[in-house]
Write an enzyme that holds these catalytic residues in place. Sequence first.
Site, PDB file in Angstrom:
ATOM      1  N   LYS A 187       8.766  -6.866   7.935  1.00  0.00           N
ATOM      2  CA  LYS A 187       7.936  -7.911   7.348  1.00  0.00           C
ATOM      3  C   LYS A 187       8.193  -9.292   7.941  1.00  0.00           C
ATOM      4  O   LYS A 187       7.444 -10.224   7.678  1.00  0.00           O
ATOM      5  CB  LYS A 187       8.133  -7.945   5.832  1.00  0.00           C
ATOM      6  CG  LYS A 187       7.629  -6.673   5.173  1.00  0.00           C
ATOM      7  CD  LYS A 187       7.704  -6.773   3.665  1.00  0.00           C
ATOM      8  CE  LYS A 187       7.197  -5.525   2.990  1.00  0.00           C
ATOM      9  NZ  LYS A 187       8.140  -4.389   3.121  1.00  0.00           N
TER      10      LYS A 187
HETATM   11  C1  LIG Z   1       7.582  -3.159   2.844  1.00  0.00           C
HETATM   12  C2  LIG Z   1       8.273  -2.002   3.399  1.00  0.00           C
HETATM   13  C3  LIG Z   1       7.629  -0.765   3.559  1.00  0.00           C
HETATM   14  C4  LIG Z   1       6.206  -0.536   3.090  1.00  0.00           C
HETATM   15  O1  LIG Z   1       5.267  -1.323   3.787  1.00  0.00           O
HETATM   16  P1  LIG Z   1       3.827  -1.563   3.163  1.00  0.00           P
HETATM   17  O2  LIG Z   1       3.137  -2.482   4.097  1.00  0.00           O
HETATM   18  O3  LIG Z   1       4.026  -2.168   1.811  1.00  0.00           O
HETATM   19  O4  LIG Z   1       3.180  -0.229   3.064  1.00  0.00           O
HETATM   20  C5  LIG Z   1       8.319   0.270   4.138  1.00  0.00           C
HETATM   21  N1  LIG Z   1       9.606   0.114   4.530  1.00  0.00           N
HETATM   22  C6  LIG Z   1      10.257  -1.049   4.387  1.00  0.00           C
HETATM   23  C7  LIG Z   1      11.678  -1.135   4.820  1.00  0.00           C
HETATM   24  C8  LIG Z   1       9.618  -2.144   3.828  1.00  0.00           C
HETATM   25  O5  LIG Z   1      10.270  -3.282   3.678  1.00  0.00           O
END
Ligand SMILES: *Cc1c(COP(=O)(O)O)cnc(C)c1O
Length: 433
Positions: free
Chosen positions: A107
Amino acid sequence: MRYYSTNHNSPLATLREAVVKGLASDRGLYMPENIKRLPEEFFNTIHTKSFTDIATTVAGAFFGEDVIPDELCRIVSDTLQFDCPVKHVSGNIYSLELFHGPTLAFKDVGARFMARLLQYFIRQDGNDDEVNVLVATSGDTGSAVANGFLGVEGIHVYVLYPKGKVSDIQESQFTTLGRNITAIEIDGTFDDCQALVKSAFTDKELNSRMKLTSANSINVARFLPQAFYYFNAYARMKEISAADNLVVCVPSGNFGNITAGLFAHKMGLPIKRFIAANNANDVFCQYLKTGKYMPRPSIQTVANAMDVGDPSNFARILDLYAGDHGKIAGLISGAAYTDSQIRRTMAECHAENGYILDPHGACGFRALSEMLDNDENGIFLETAHPAKFKSTVDKAIGSEVGIPERLAEFMKGKKQKTSMDTSFSSFKSFLMG
Ligand SMILES: *Cc1c(COP(=O)(O)O)cnc(C)c1O
């Protein structure tokens, strides 16, 4: 570029409006009116290009009409200060490691990009009303957003997270920063946090008093830049002649990441098909099977960033394919794993391949192991560094995963947070107070 709402019941927005508002006034999610196909030539030579060059082209397709080219280049290069390498794991399965950014989870890219884009628009406006970013997190969003926005002038960030349901390291990453970051611990689930944030955006009084926006993957500036990853994945696989019949497997929670991949696919990126890997929160898998979408409260798992019972971006996926279940189920398959399956997968992958998975990546690896055909190449997105889930990972693999320097730094800080129940009135008066 104009943005419409998935609920088709609010006016078209400019990029600036979509980014500043987050959610449309009818509570729908913003979608760009056009998704530009990139030229054949771009894909033919993509393996000769760097991550930053690829991302600059993709960002131009999304945001080029609305952001001055030089500024957009600057935003992209400021965002991509790290690499996303492809690693061979076993047979025809590869990992795309998205955890080399500041908070060691994927993210970081969306969060930093959004912080810079929002700052660009605030500066353009030239008025000095502070913008308040509200973000609900099941763990990783909070840390990425807090770090992406840390010290960005004119913006204050409120991180809402479920008490006792994020790992110690995750909590440290957003409660120790101070400055323009406020952490709020909610005595409830992630869905409660998300509901509070959504209510805040539709509360008239609150919105007349302060400028609010969201940095969850409902915000176009957060989720669209994640498309960069998919183009880079294809490029790096093509570089090693492994891009034919490419299957991309995405550990999914709120489905922002995979939706960005679907955008890349619409832009012409040659991905054969997708797999959405879930933990026990499998409403999307159920939808693929039955054609019915039945959201339900989330349950806590070892892959907590995917503990989502009503994924926001489902609305975008439906919109992309005009609600056609056949098309969606034709392009995306689903897989869901229990905690014990996730633990076993981490143990086996470590023993057999010497590769340490985090609990989210483990869902992705396992889905590919079970569902990939021999004539396909598979890549799963390894969405977080295994050290972010150290106690779970250590127990599963029976040895210690090393803690990167960057992560150790966060652990030294003092945690500061405000505690609250799940009622909207408490949250609202806190914001207004
Ligand atoms: C946020 C996250 C996900 C899921 O991603 P989405 O975009 O919400 O589907 C998967 N793995 C990790 C480590 C995350 O931080």
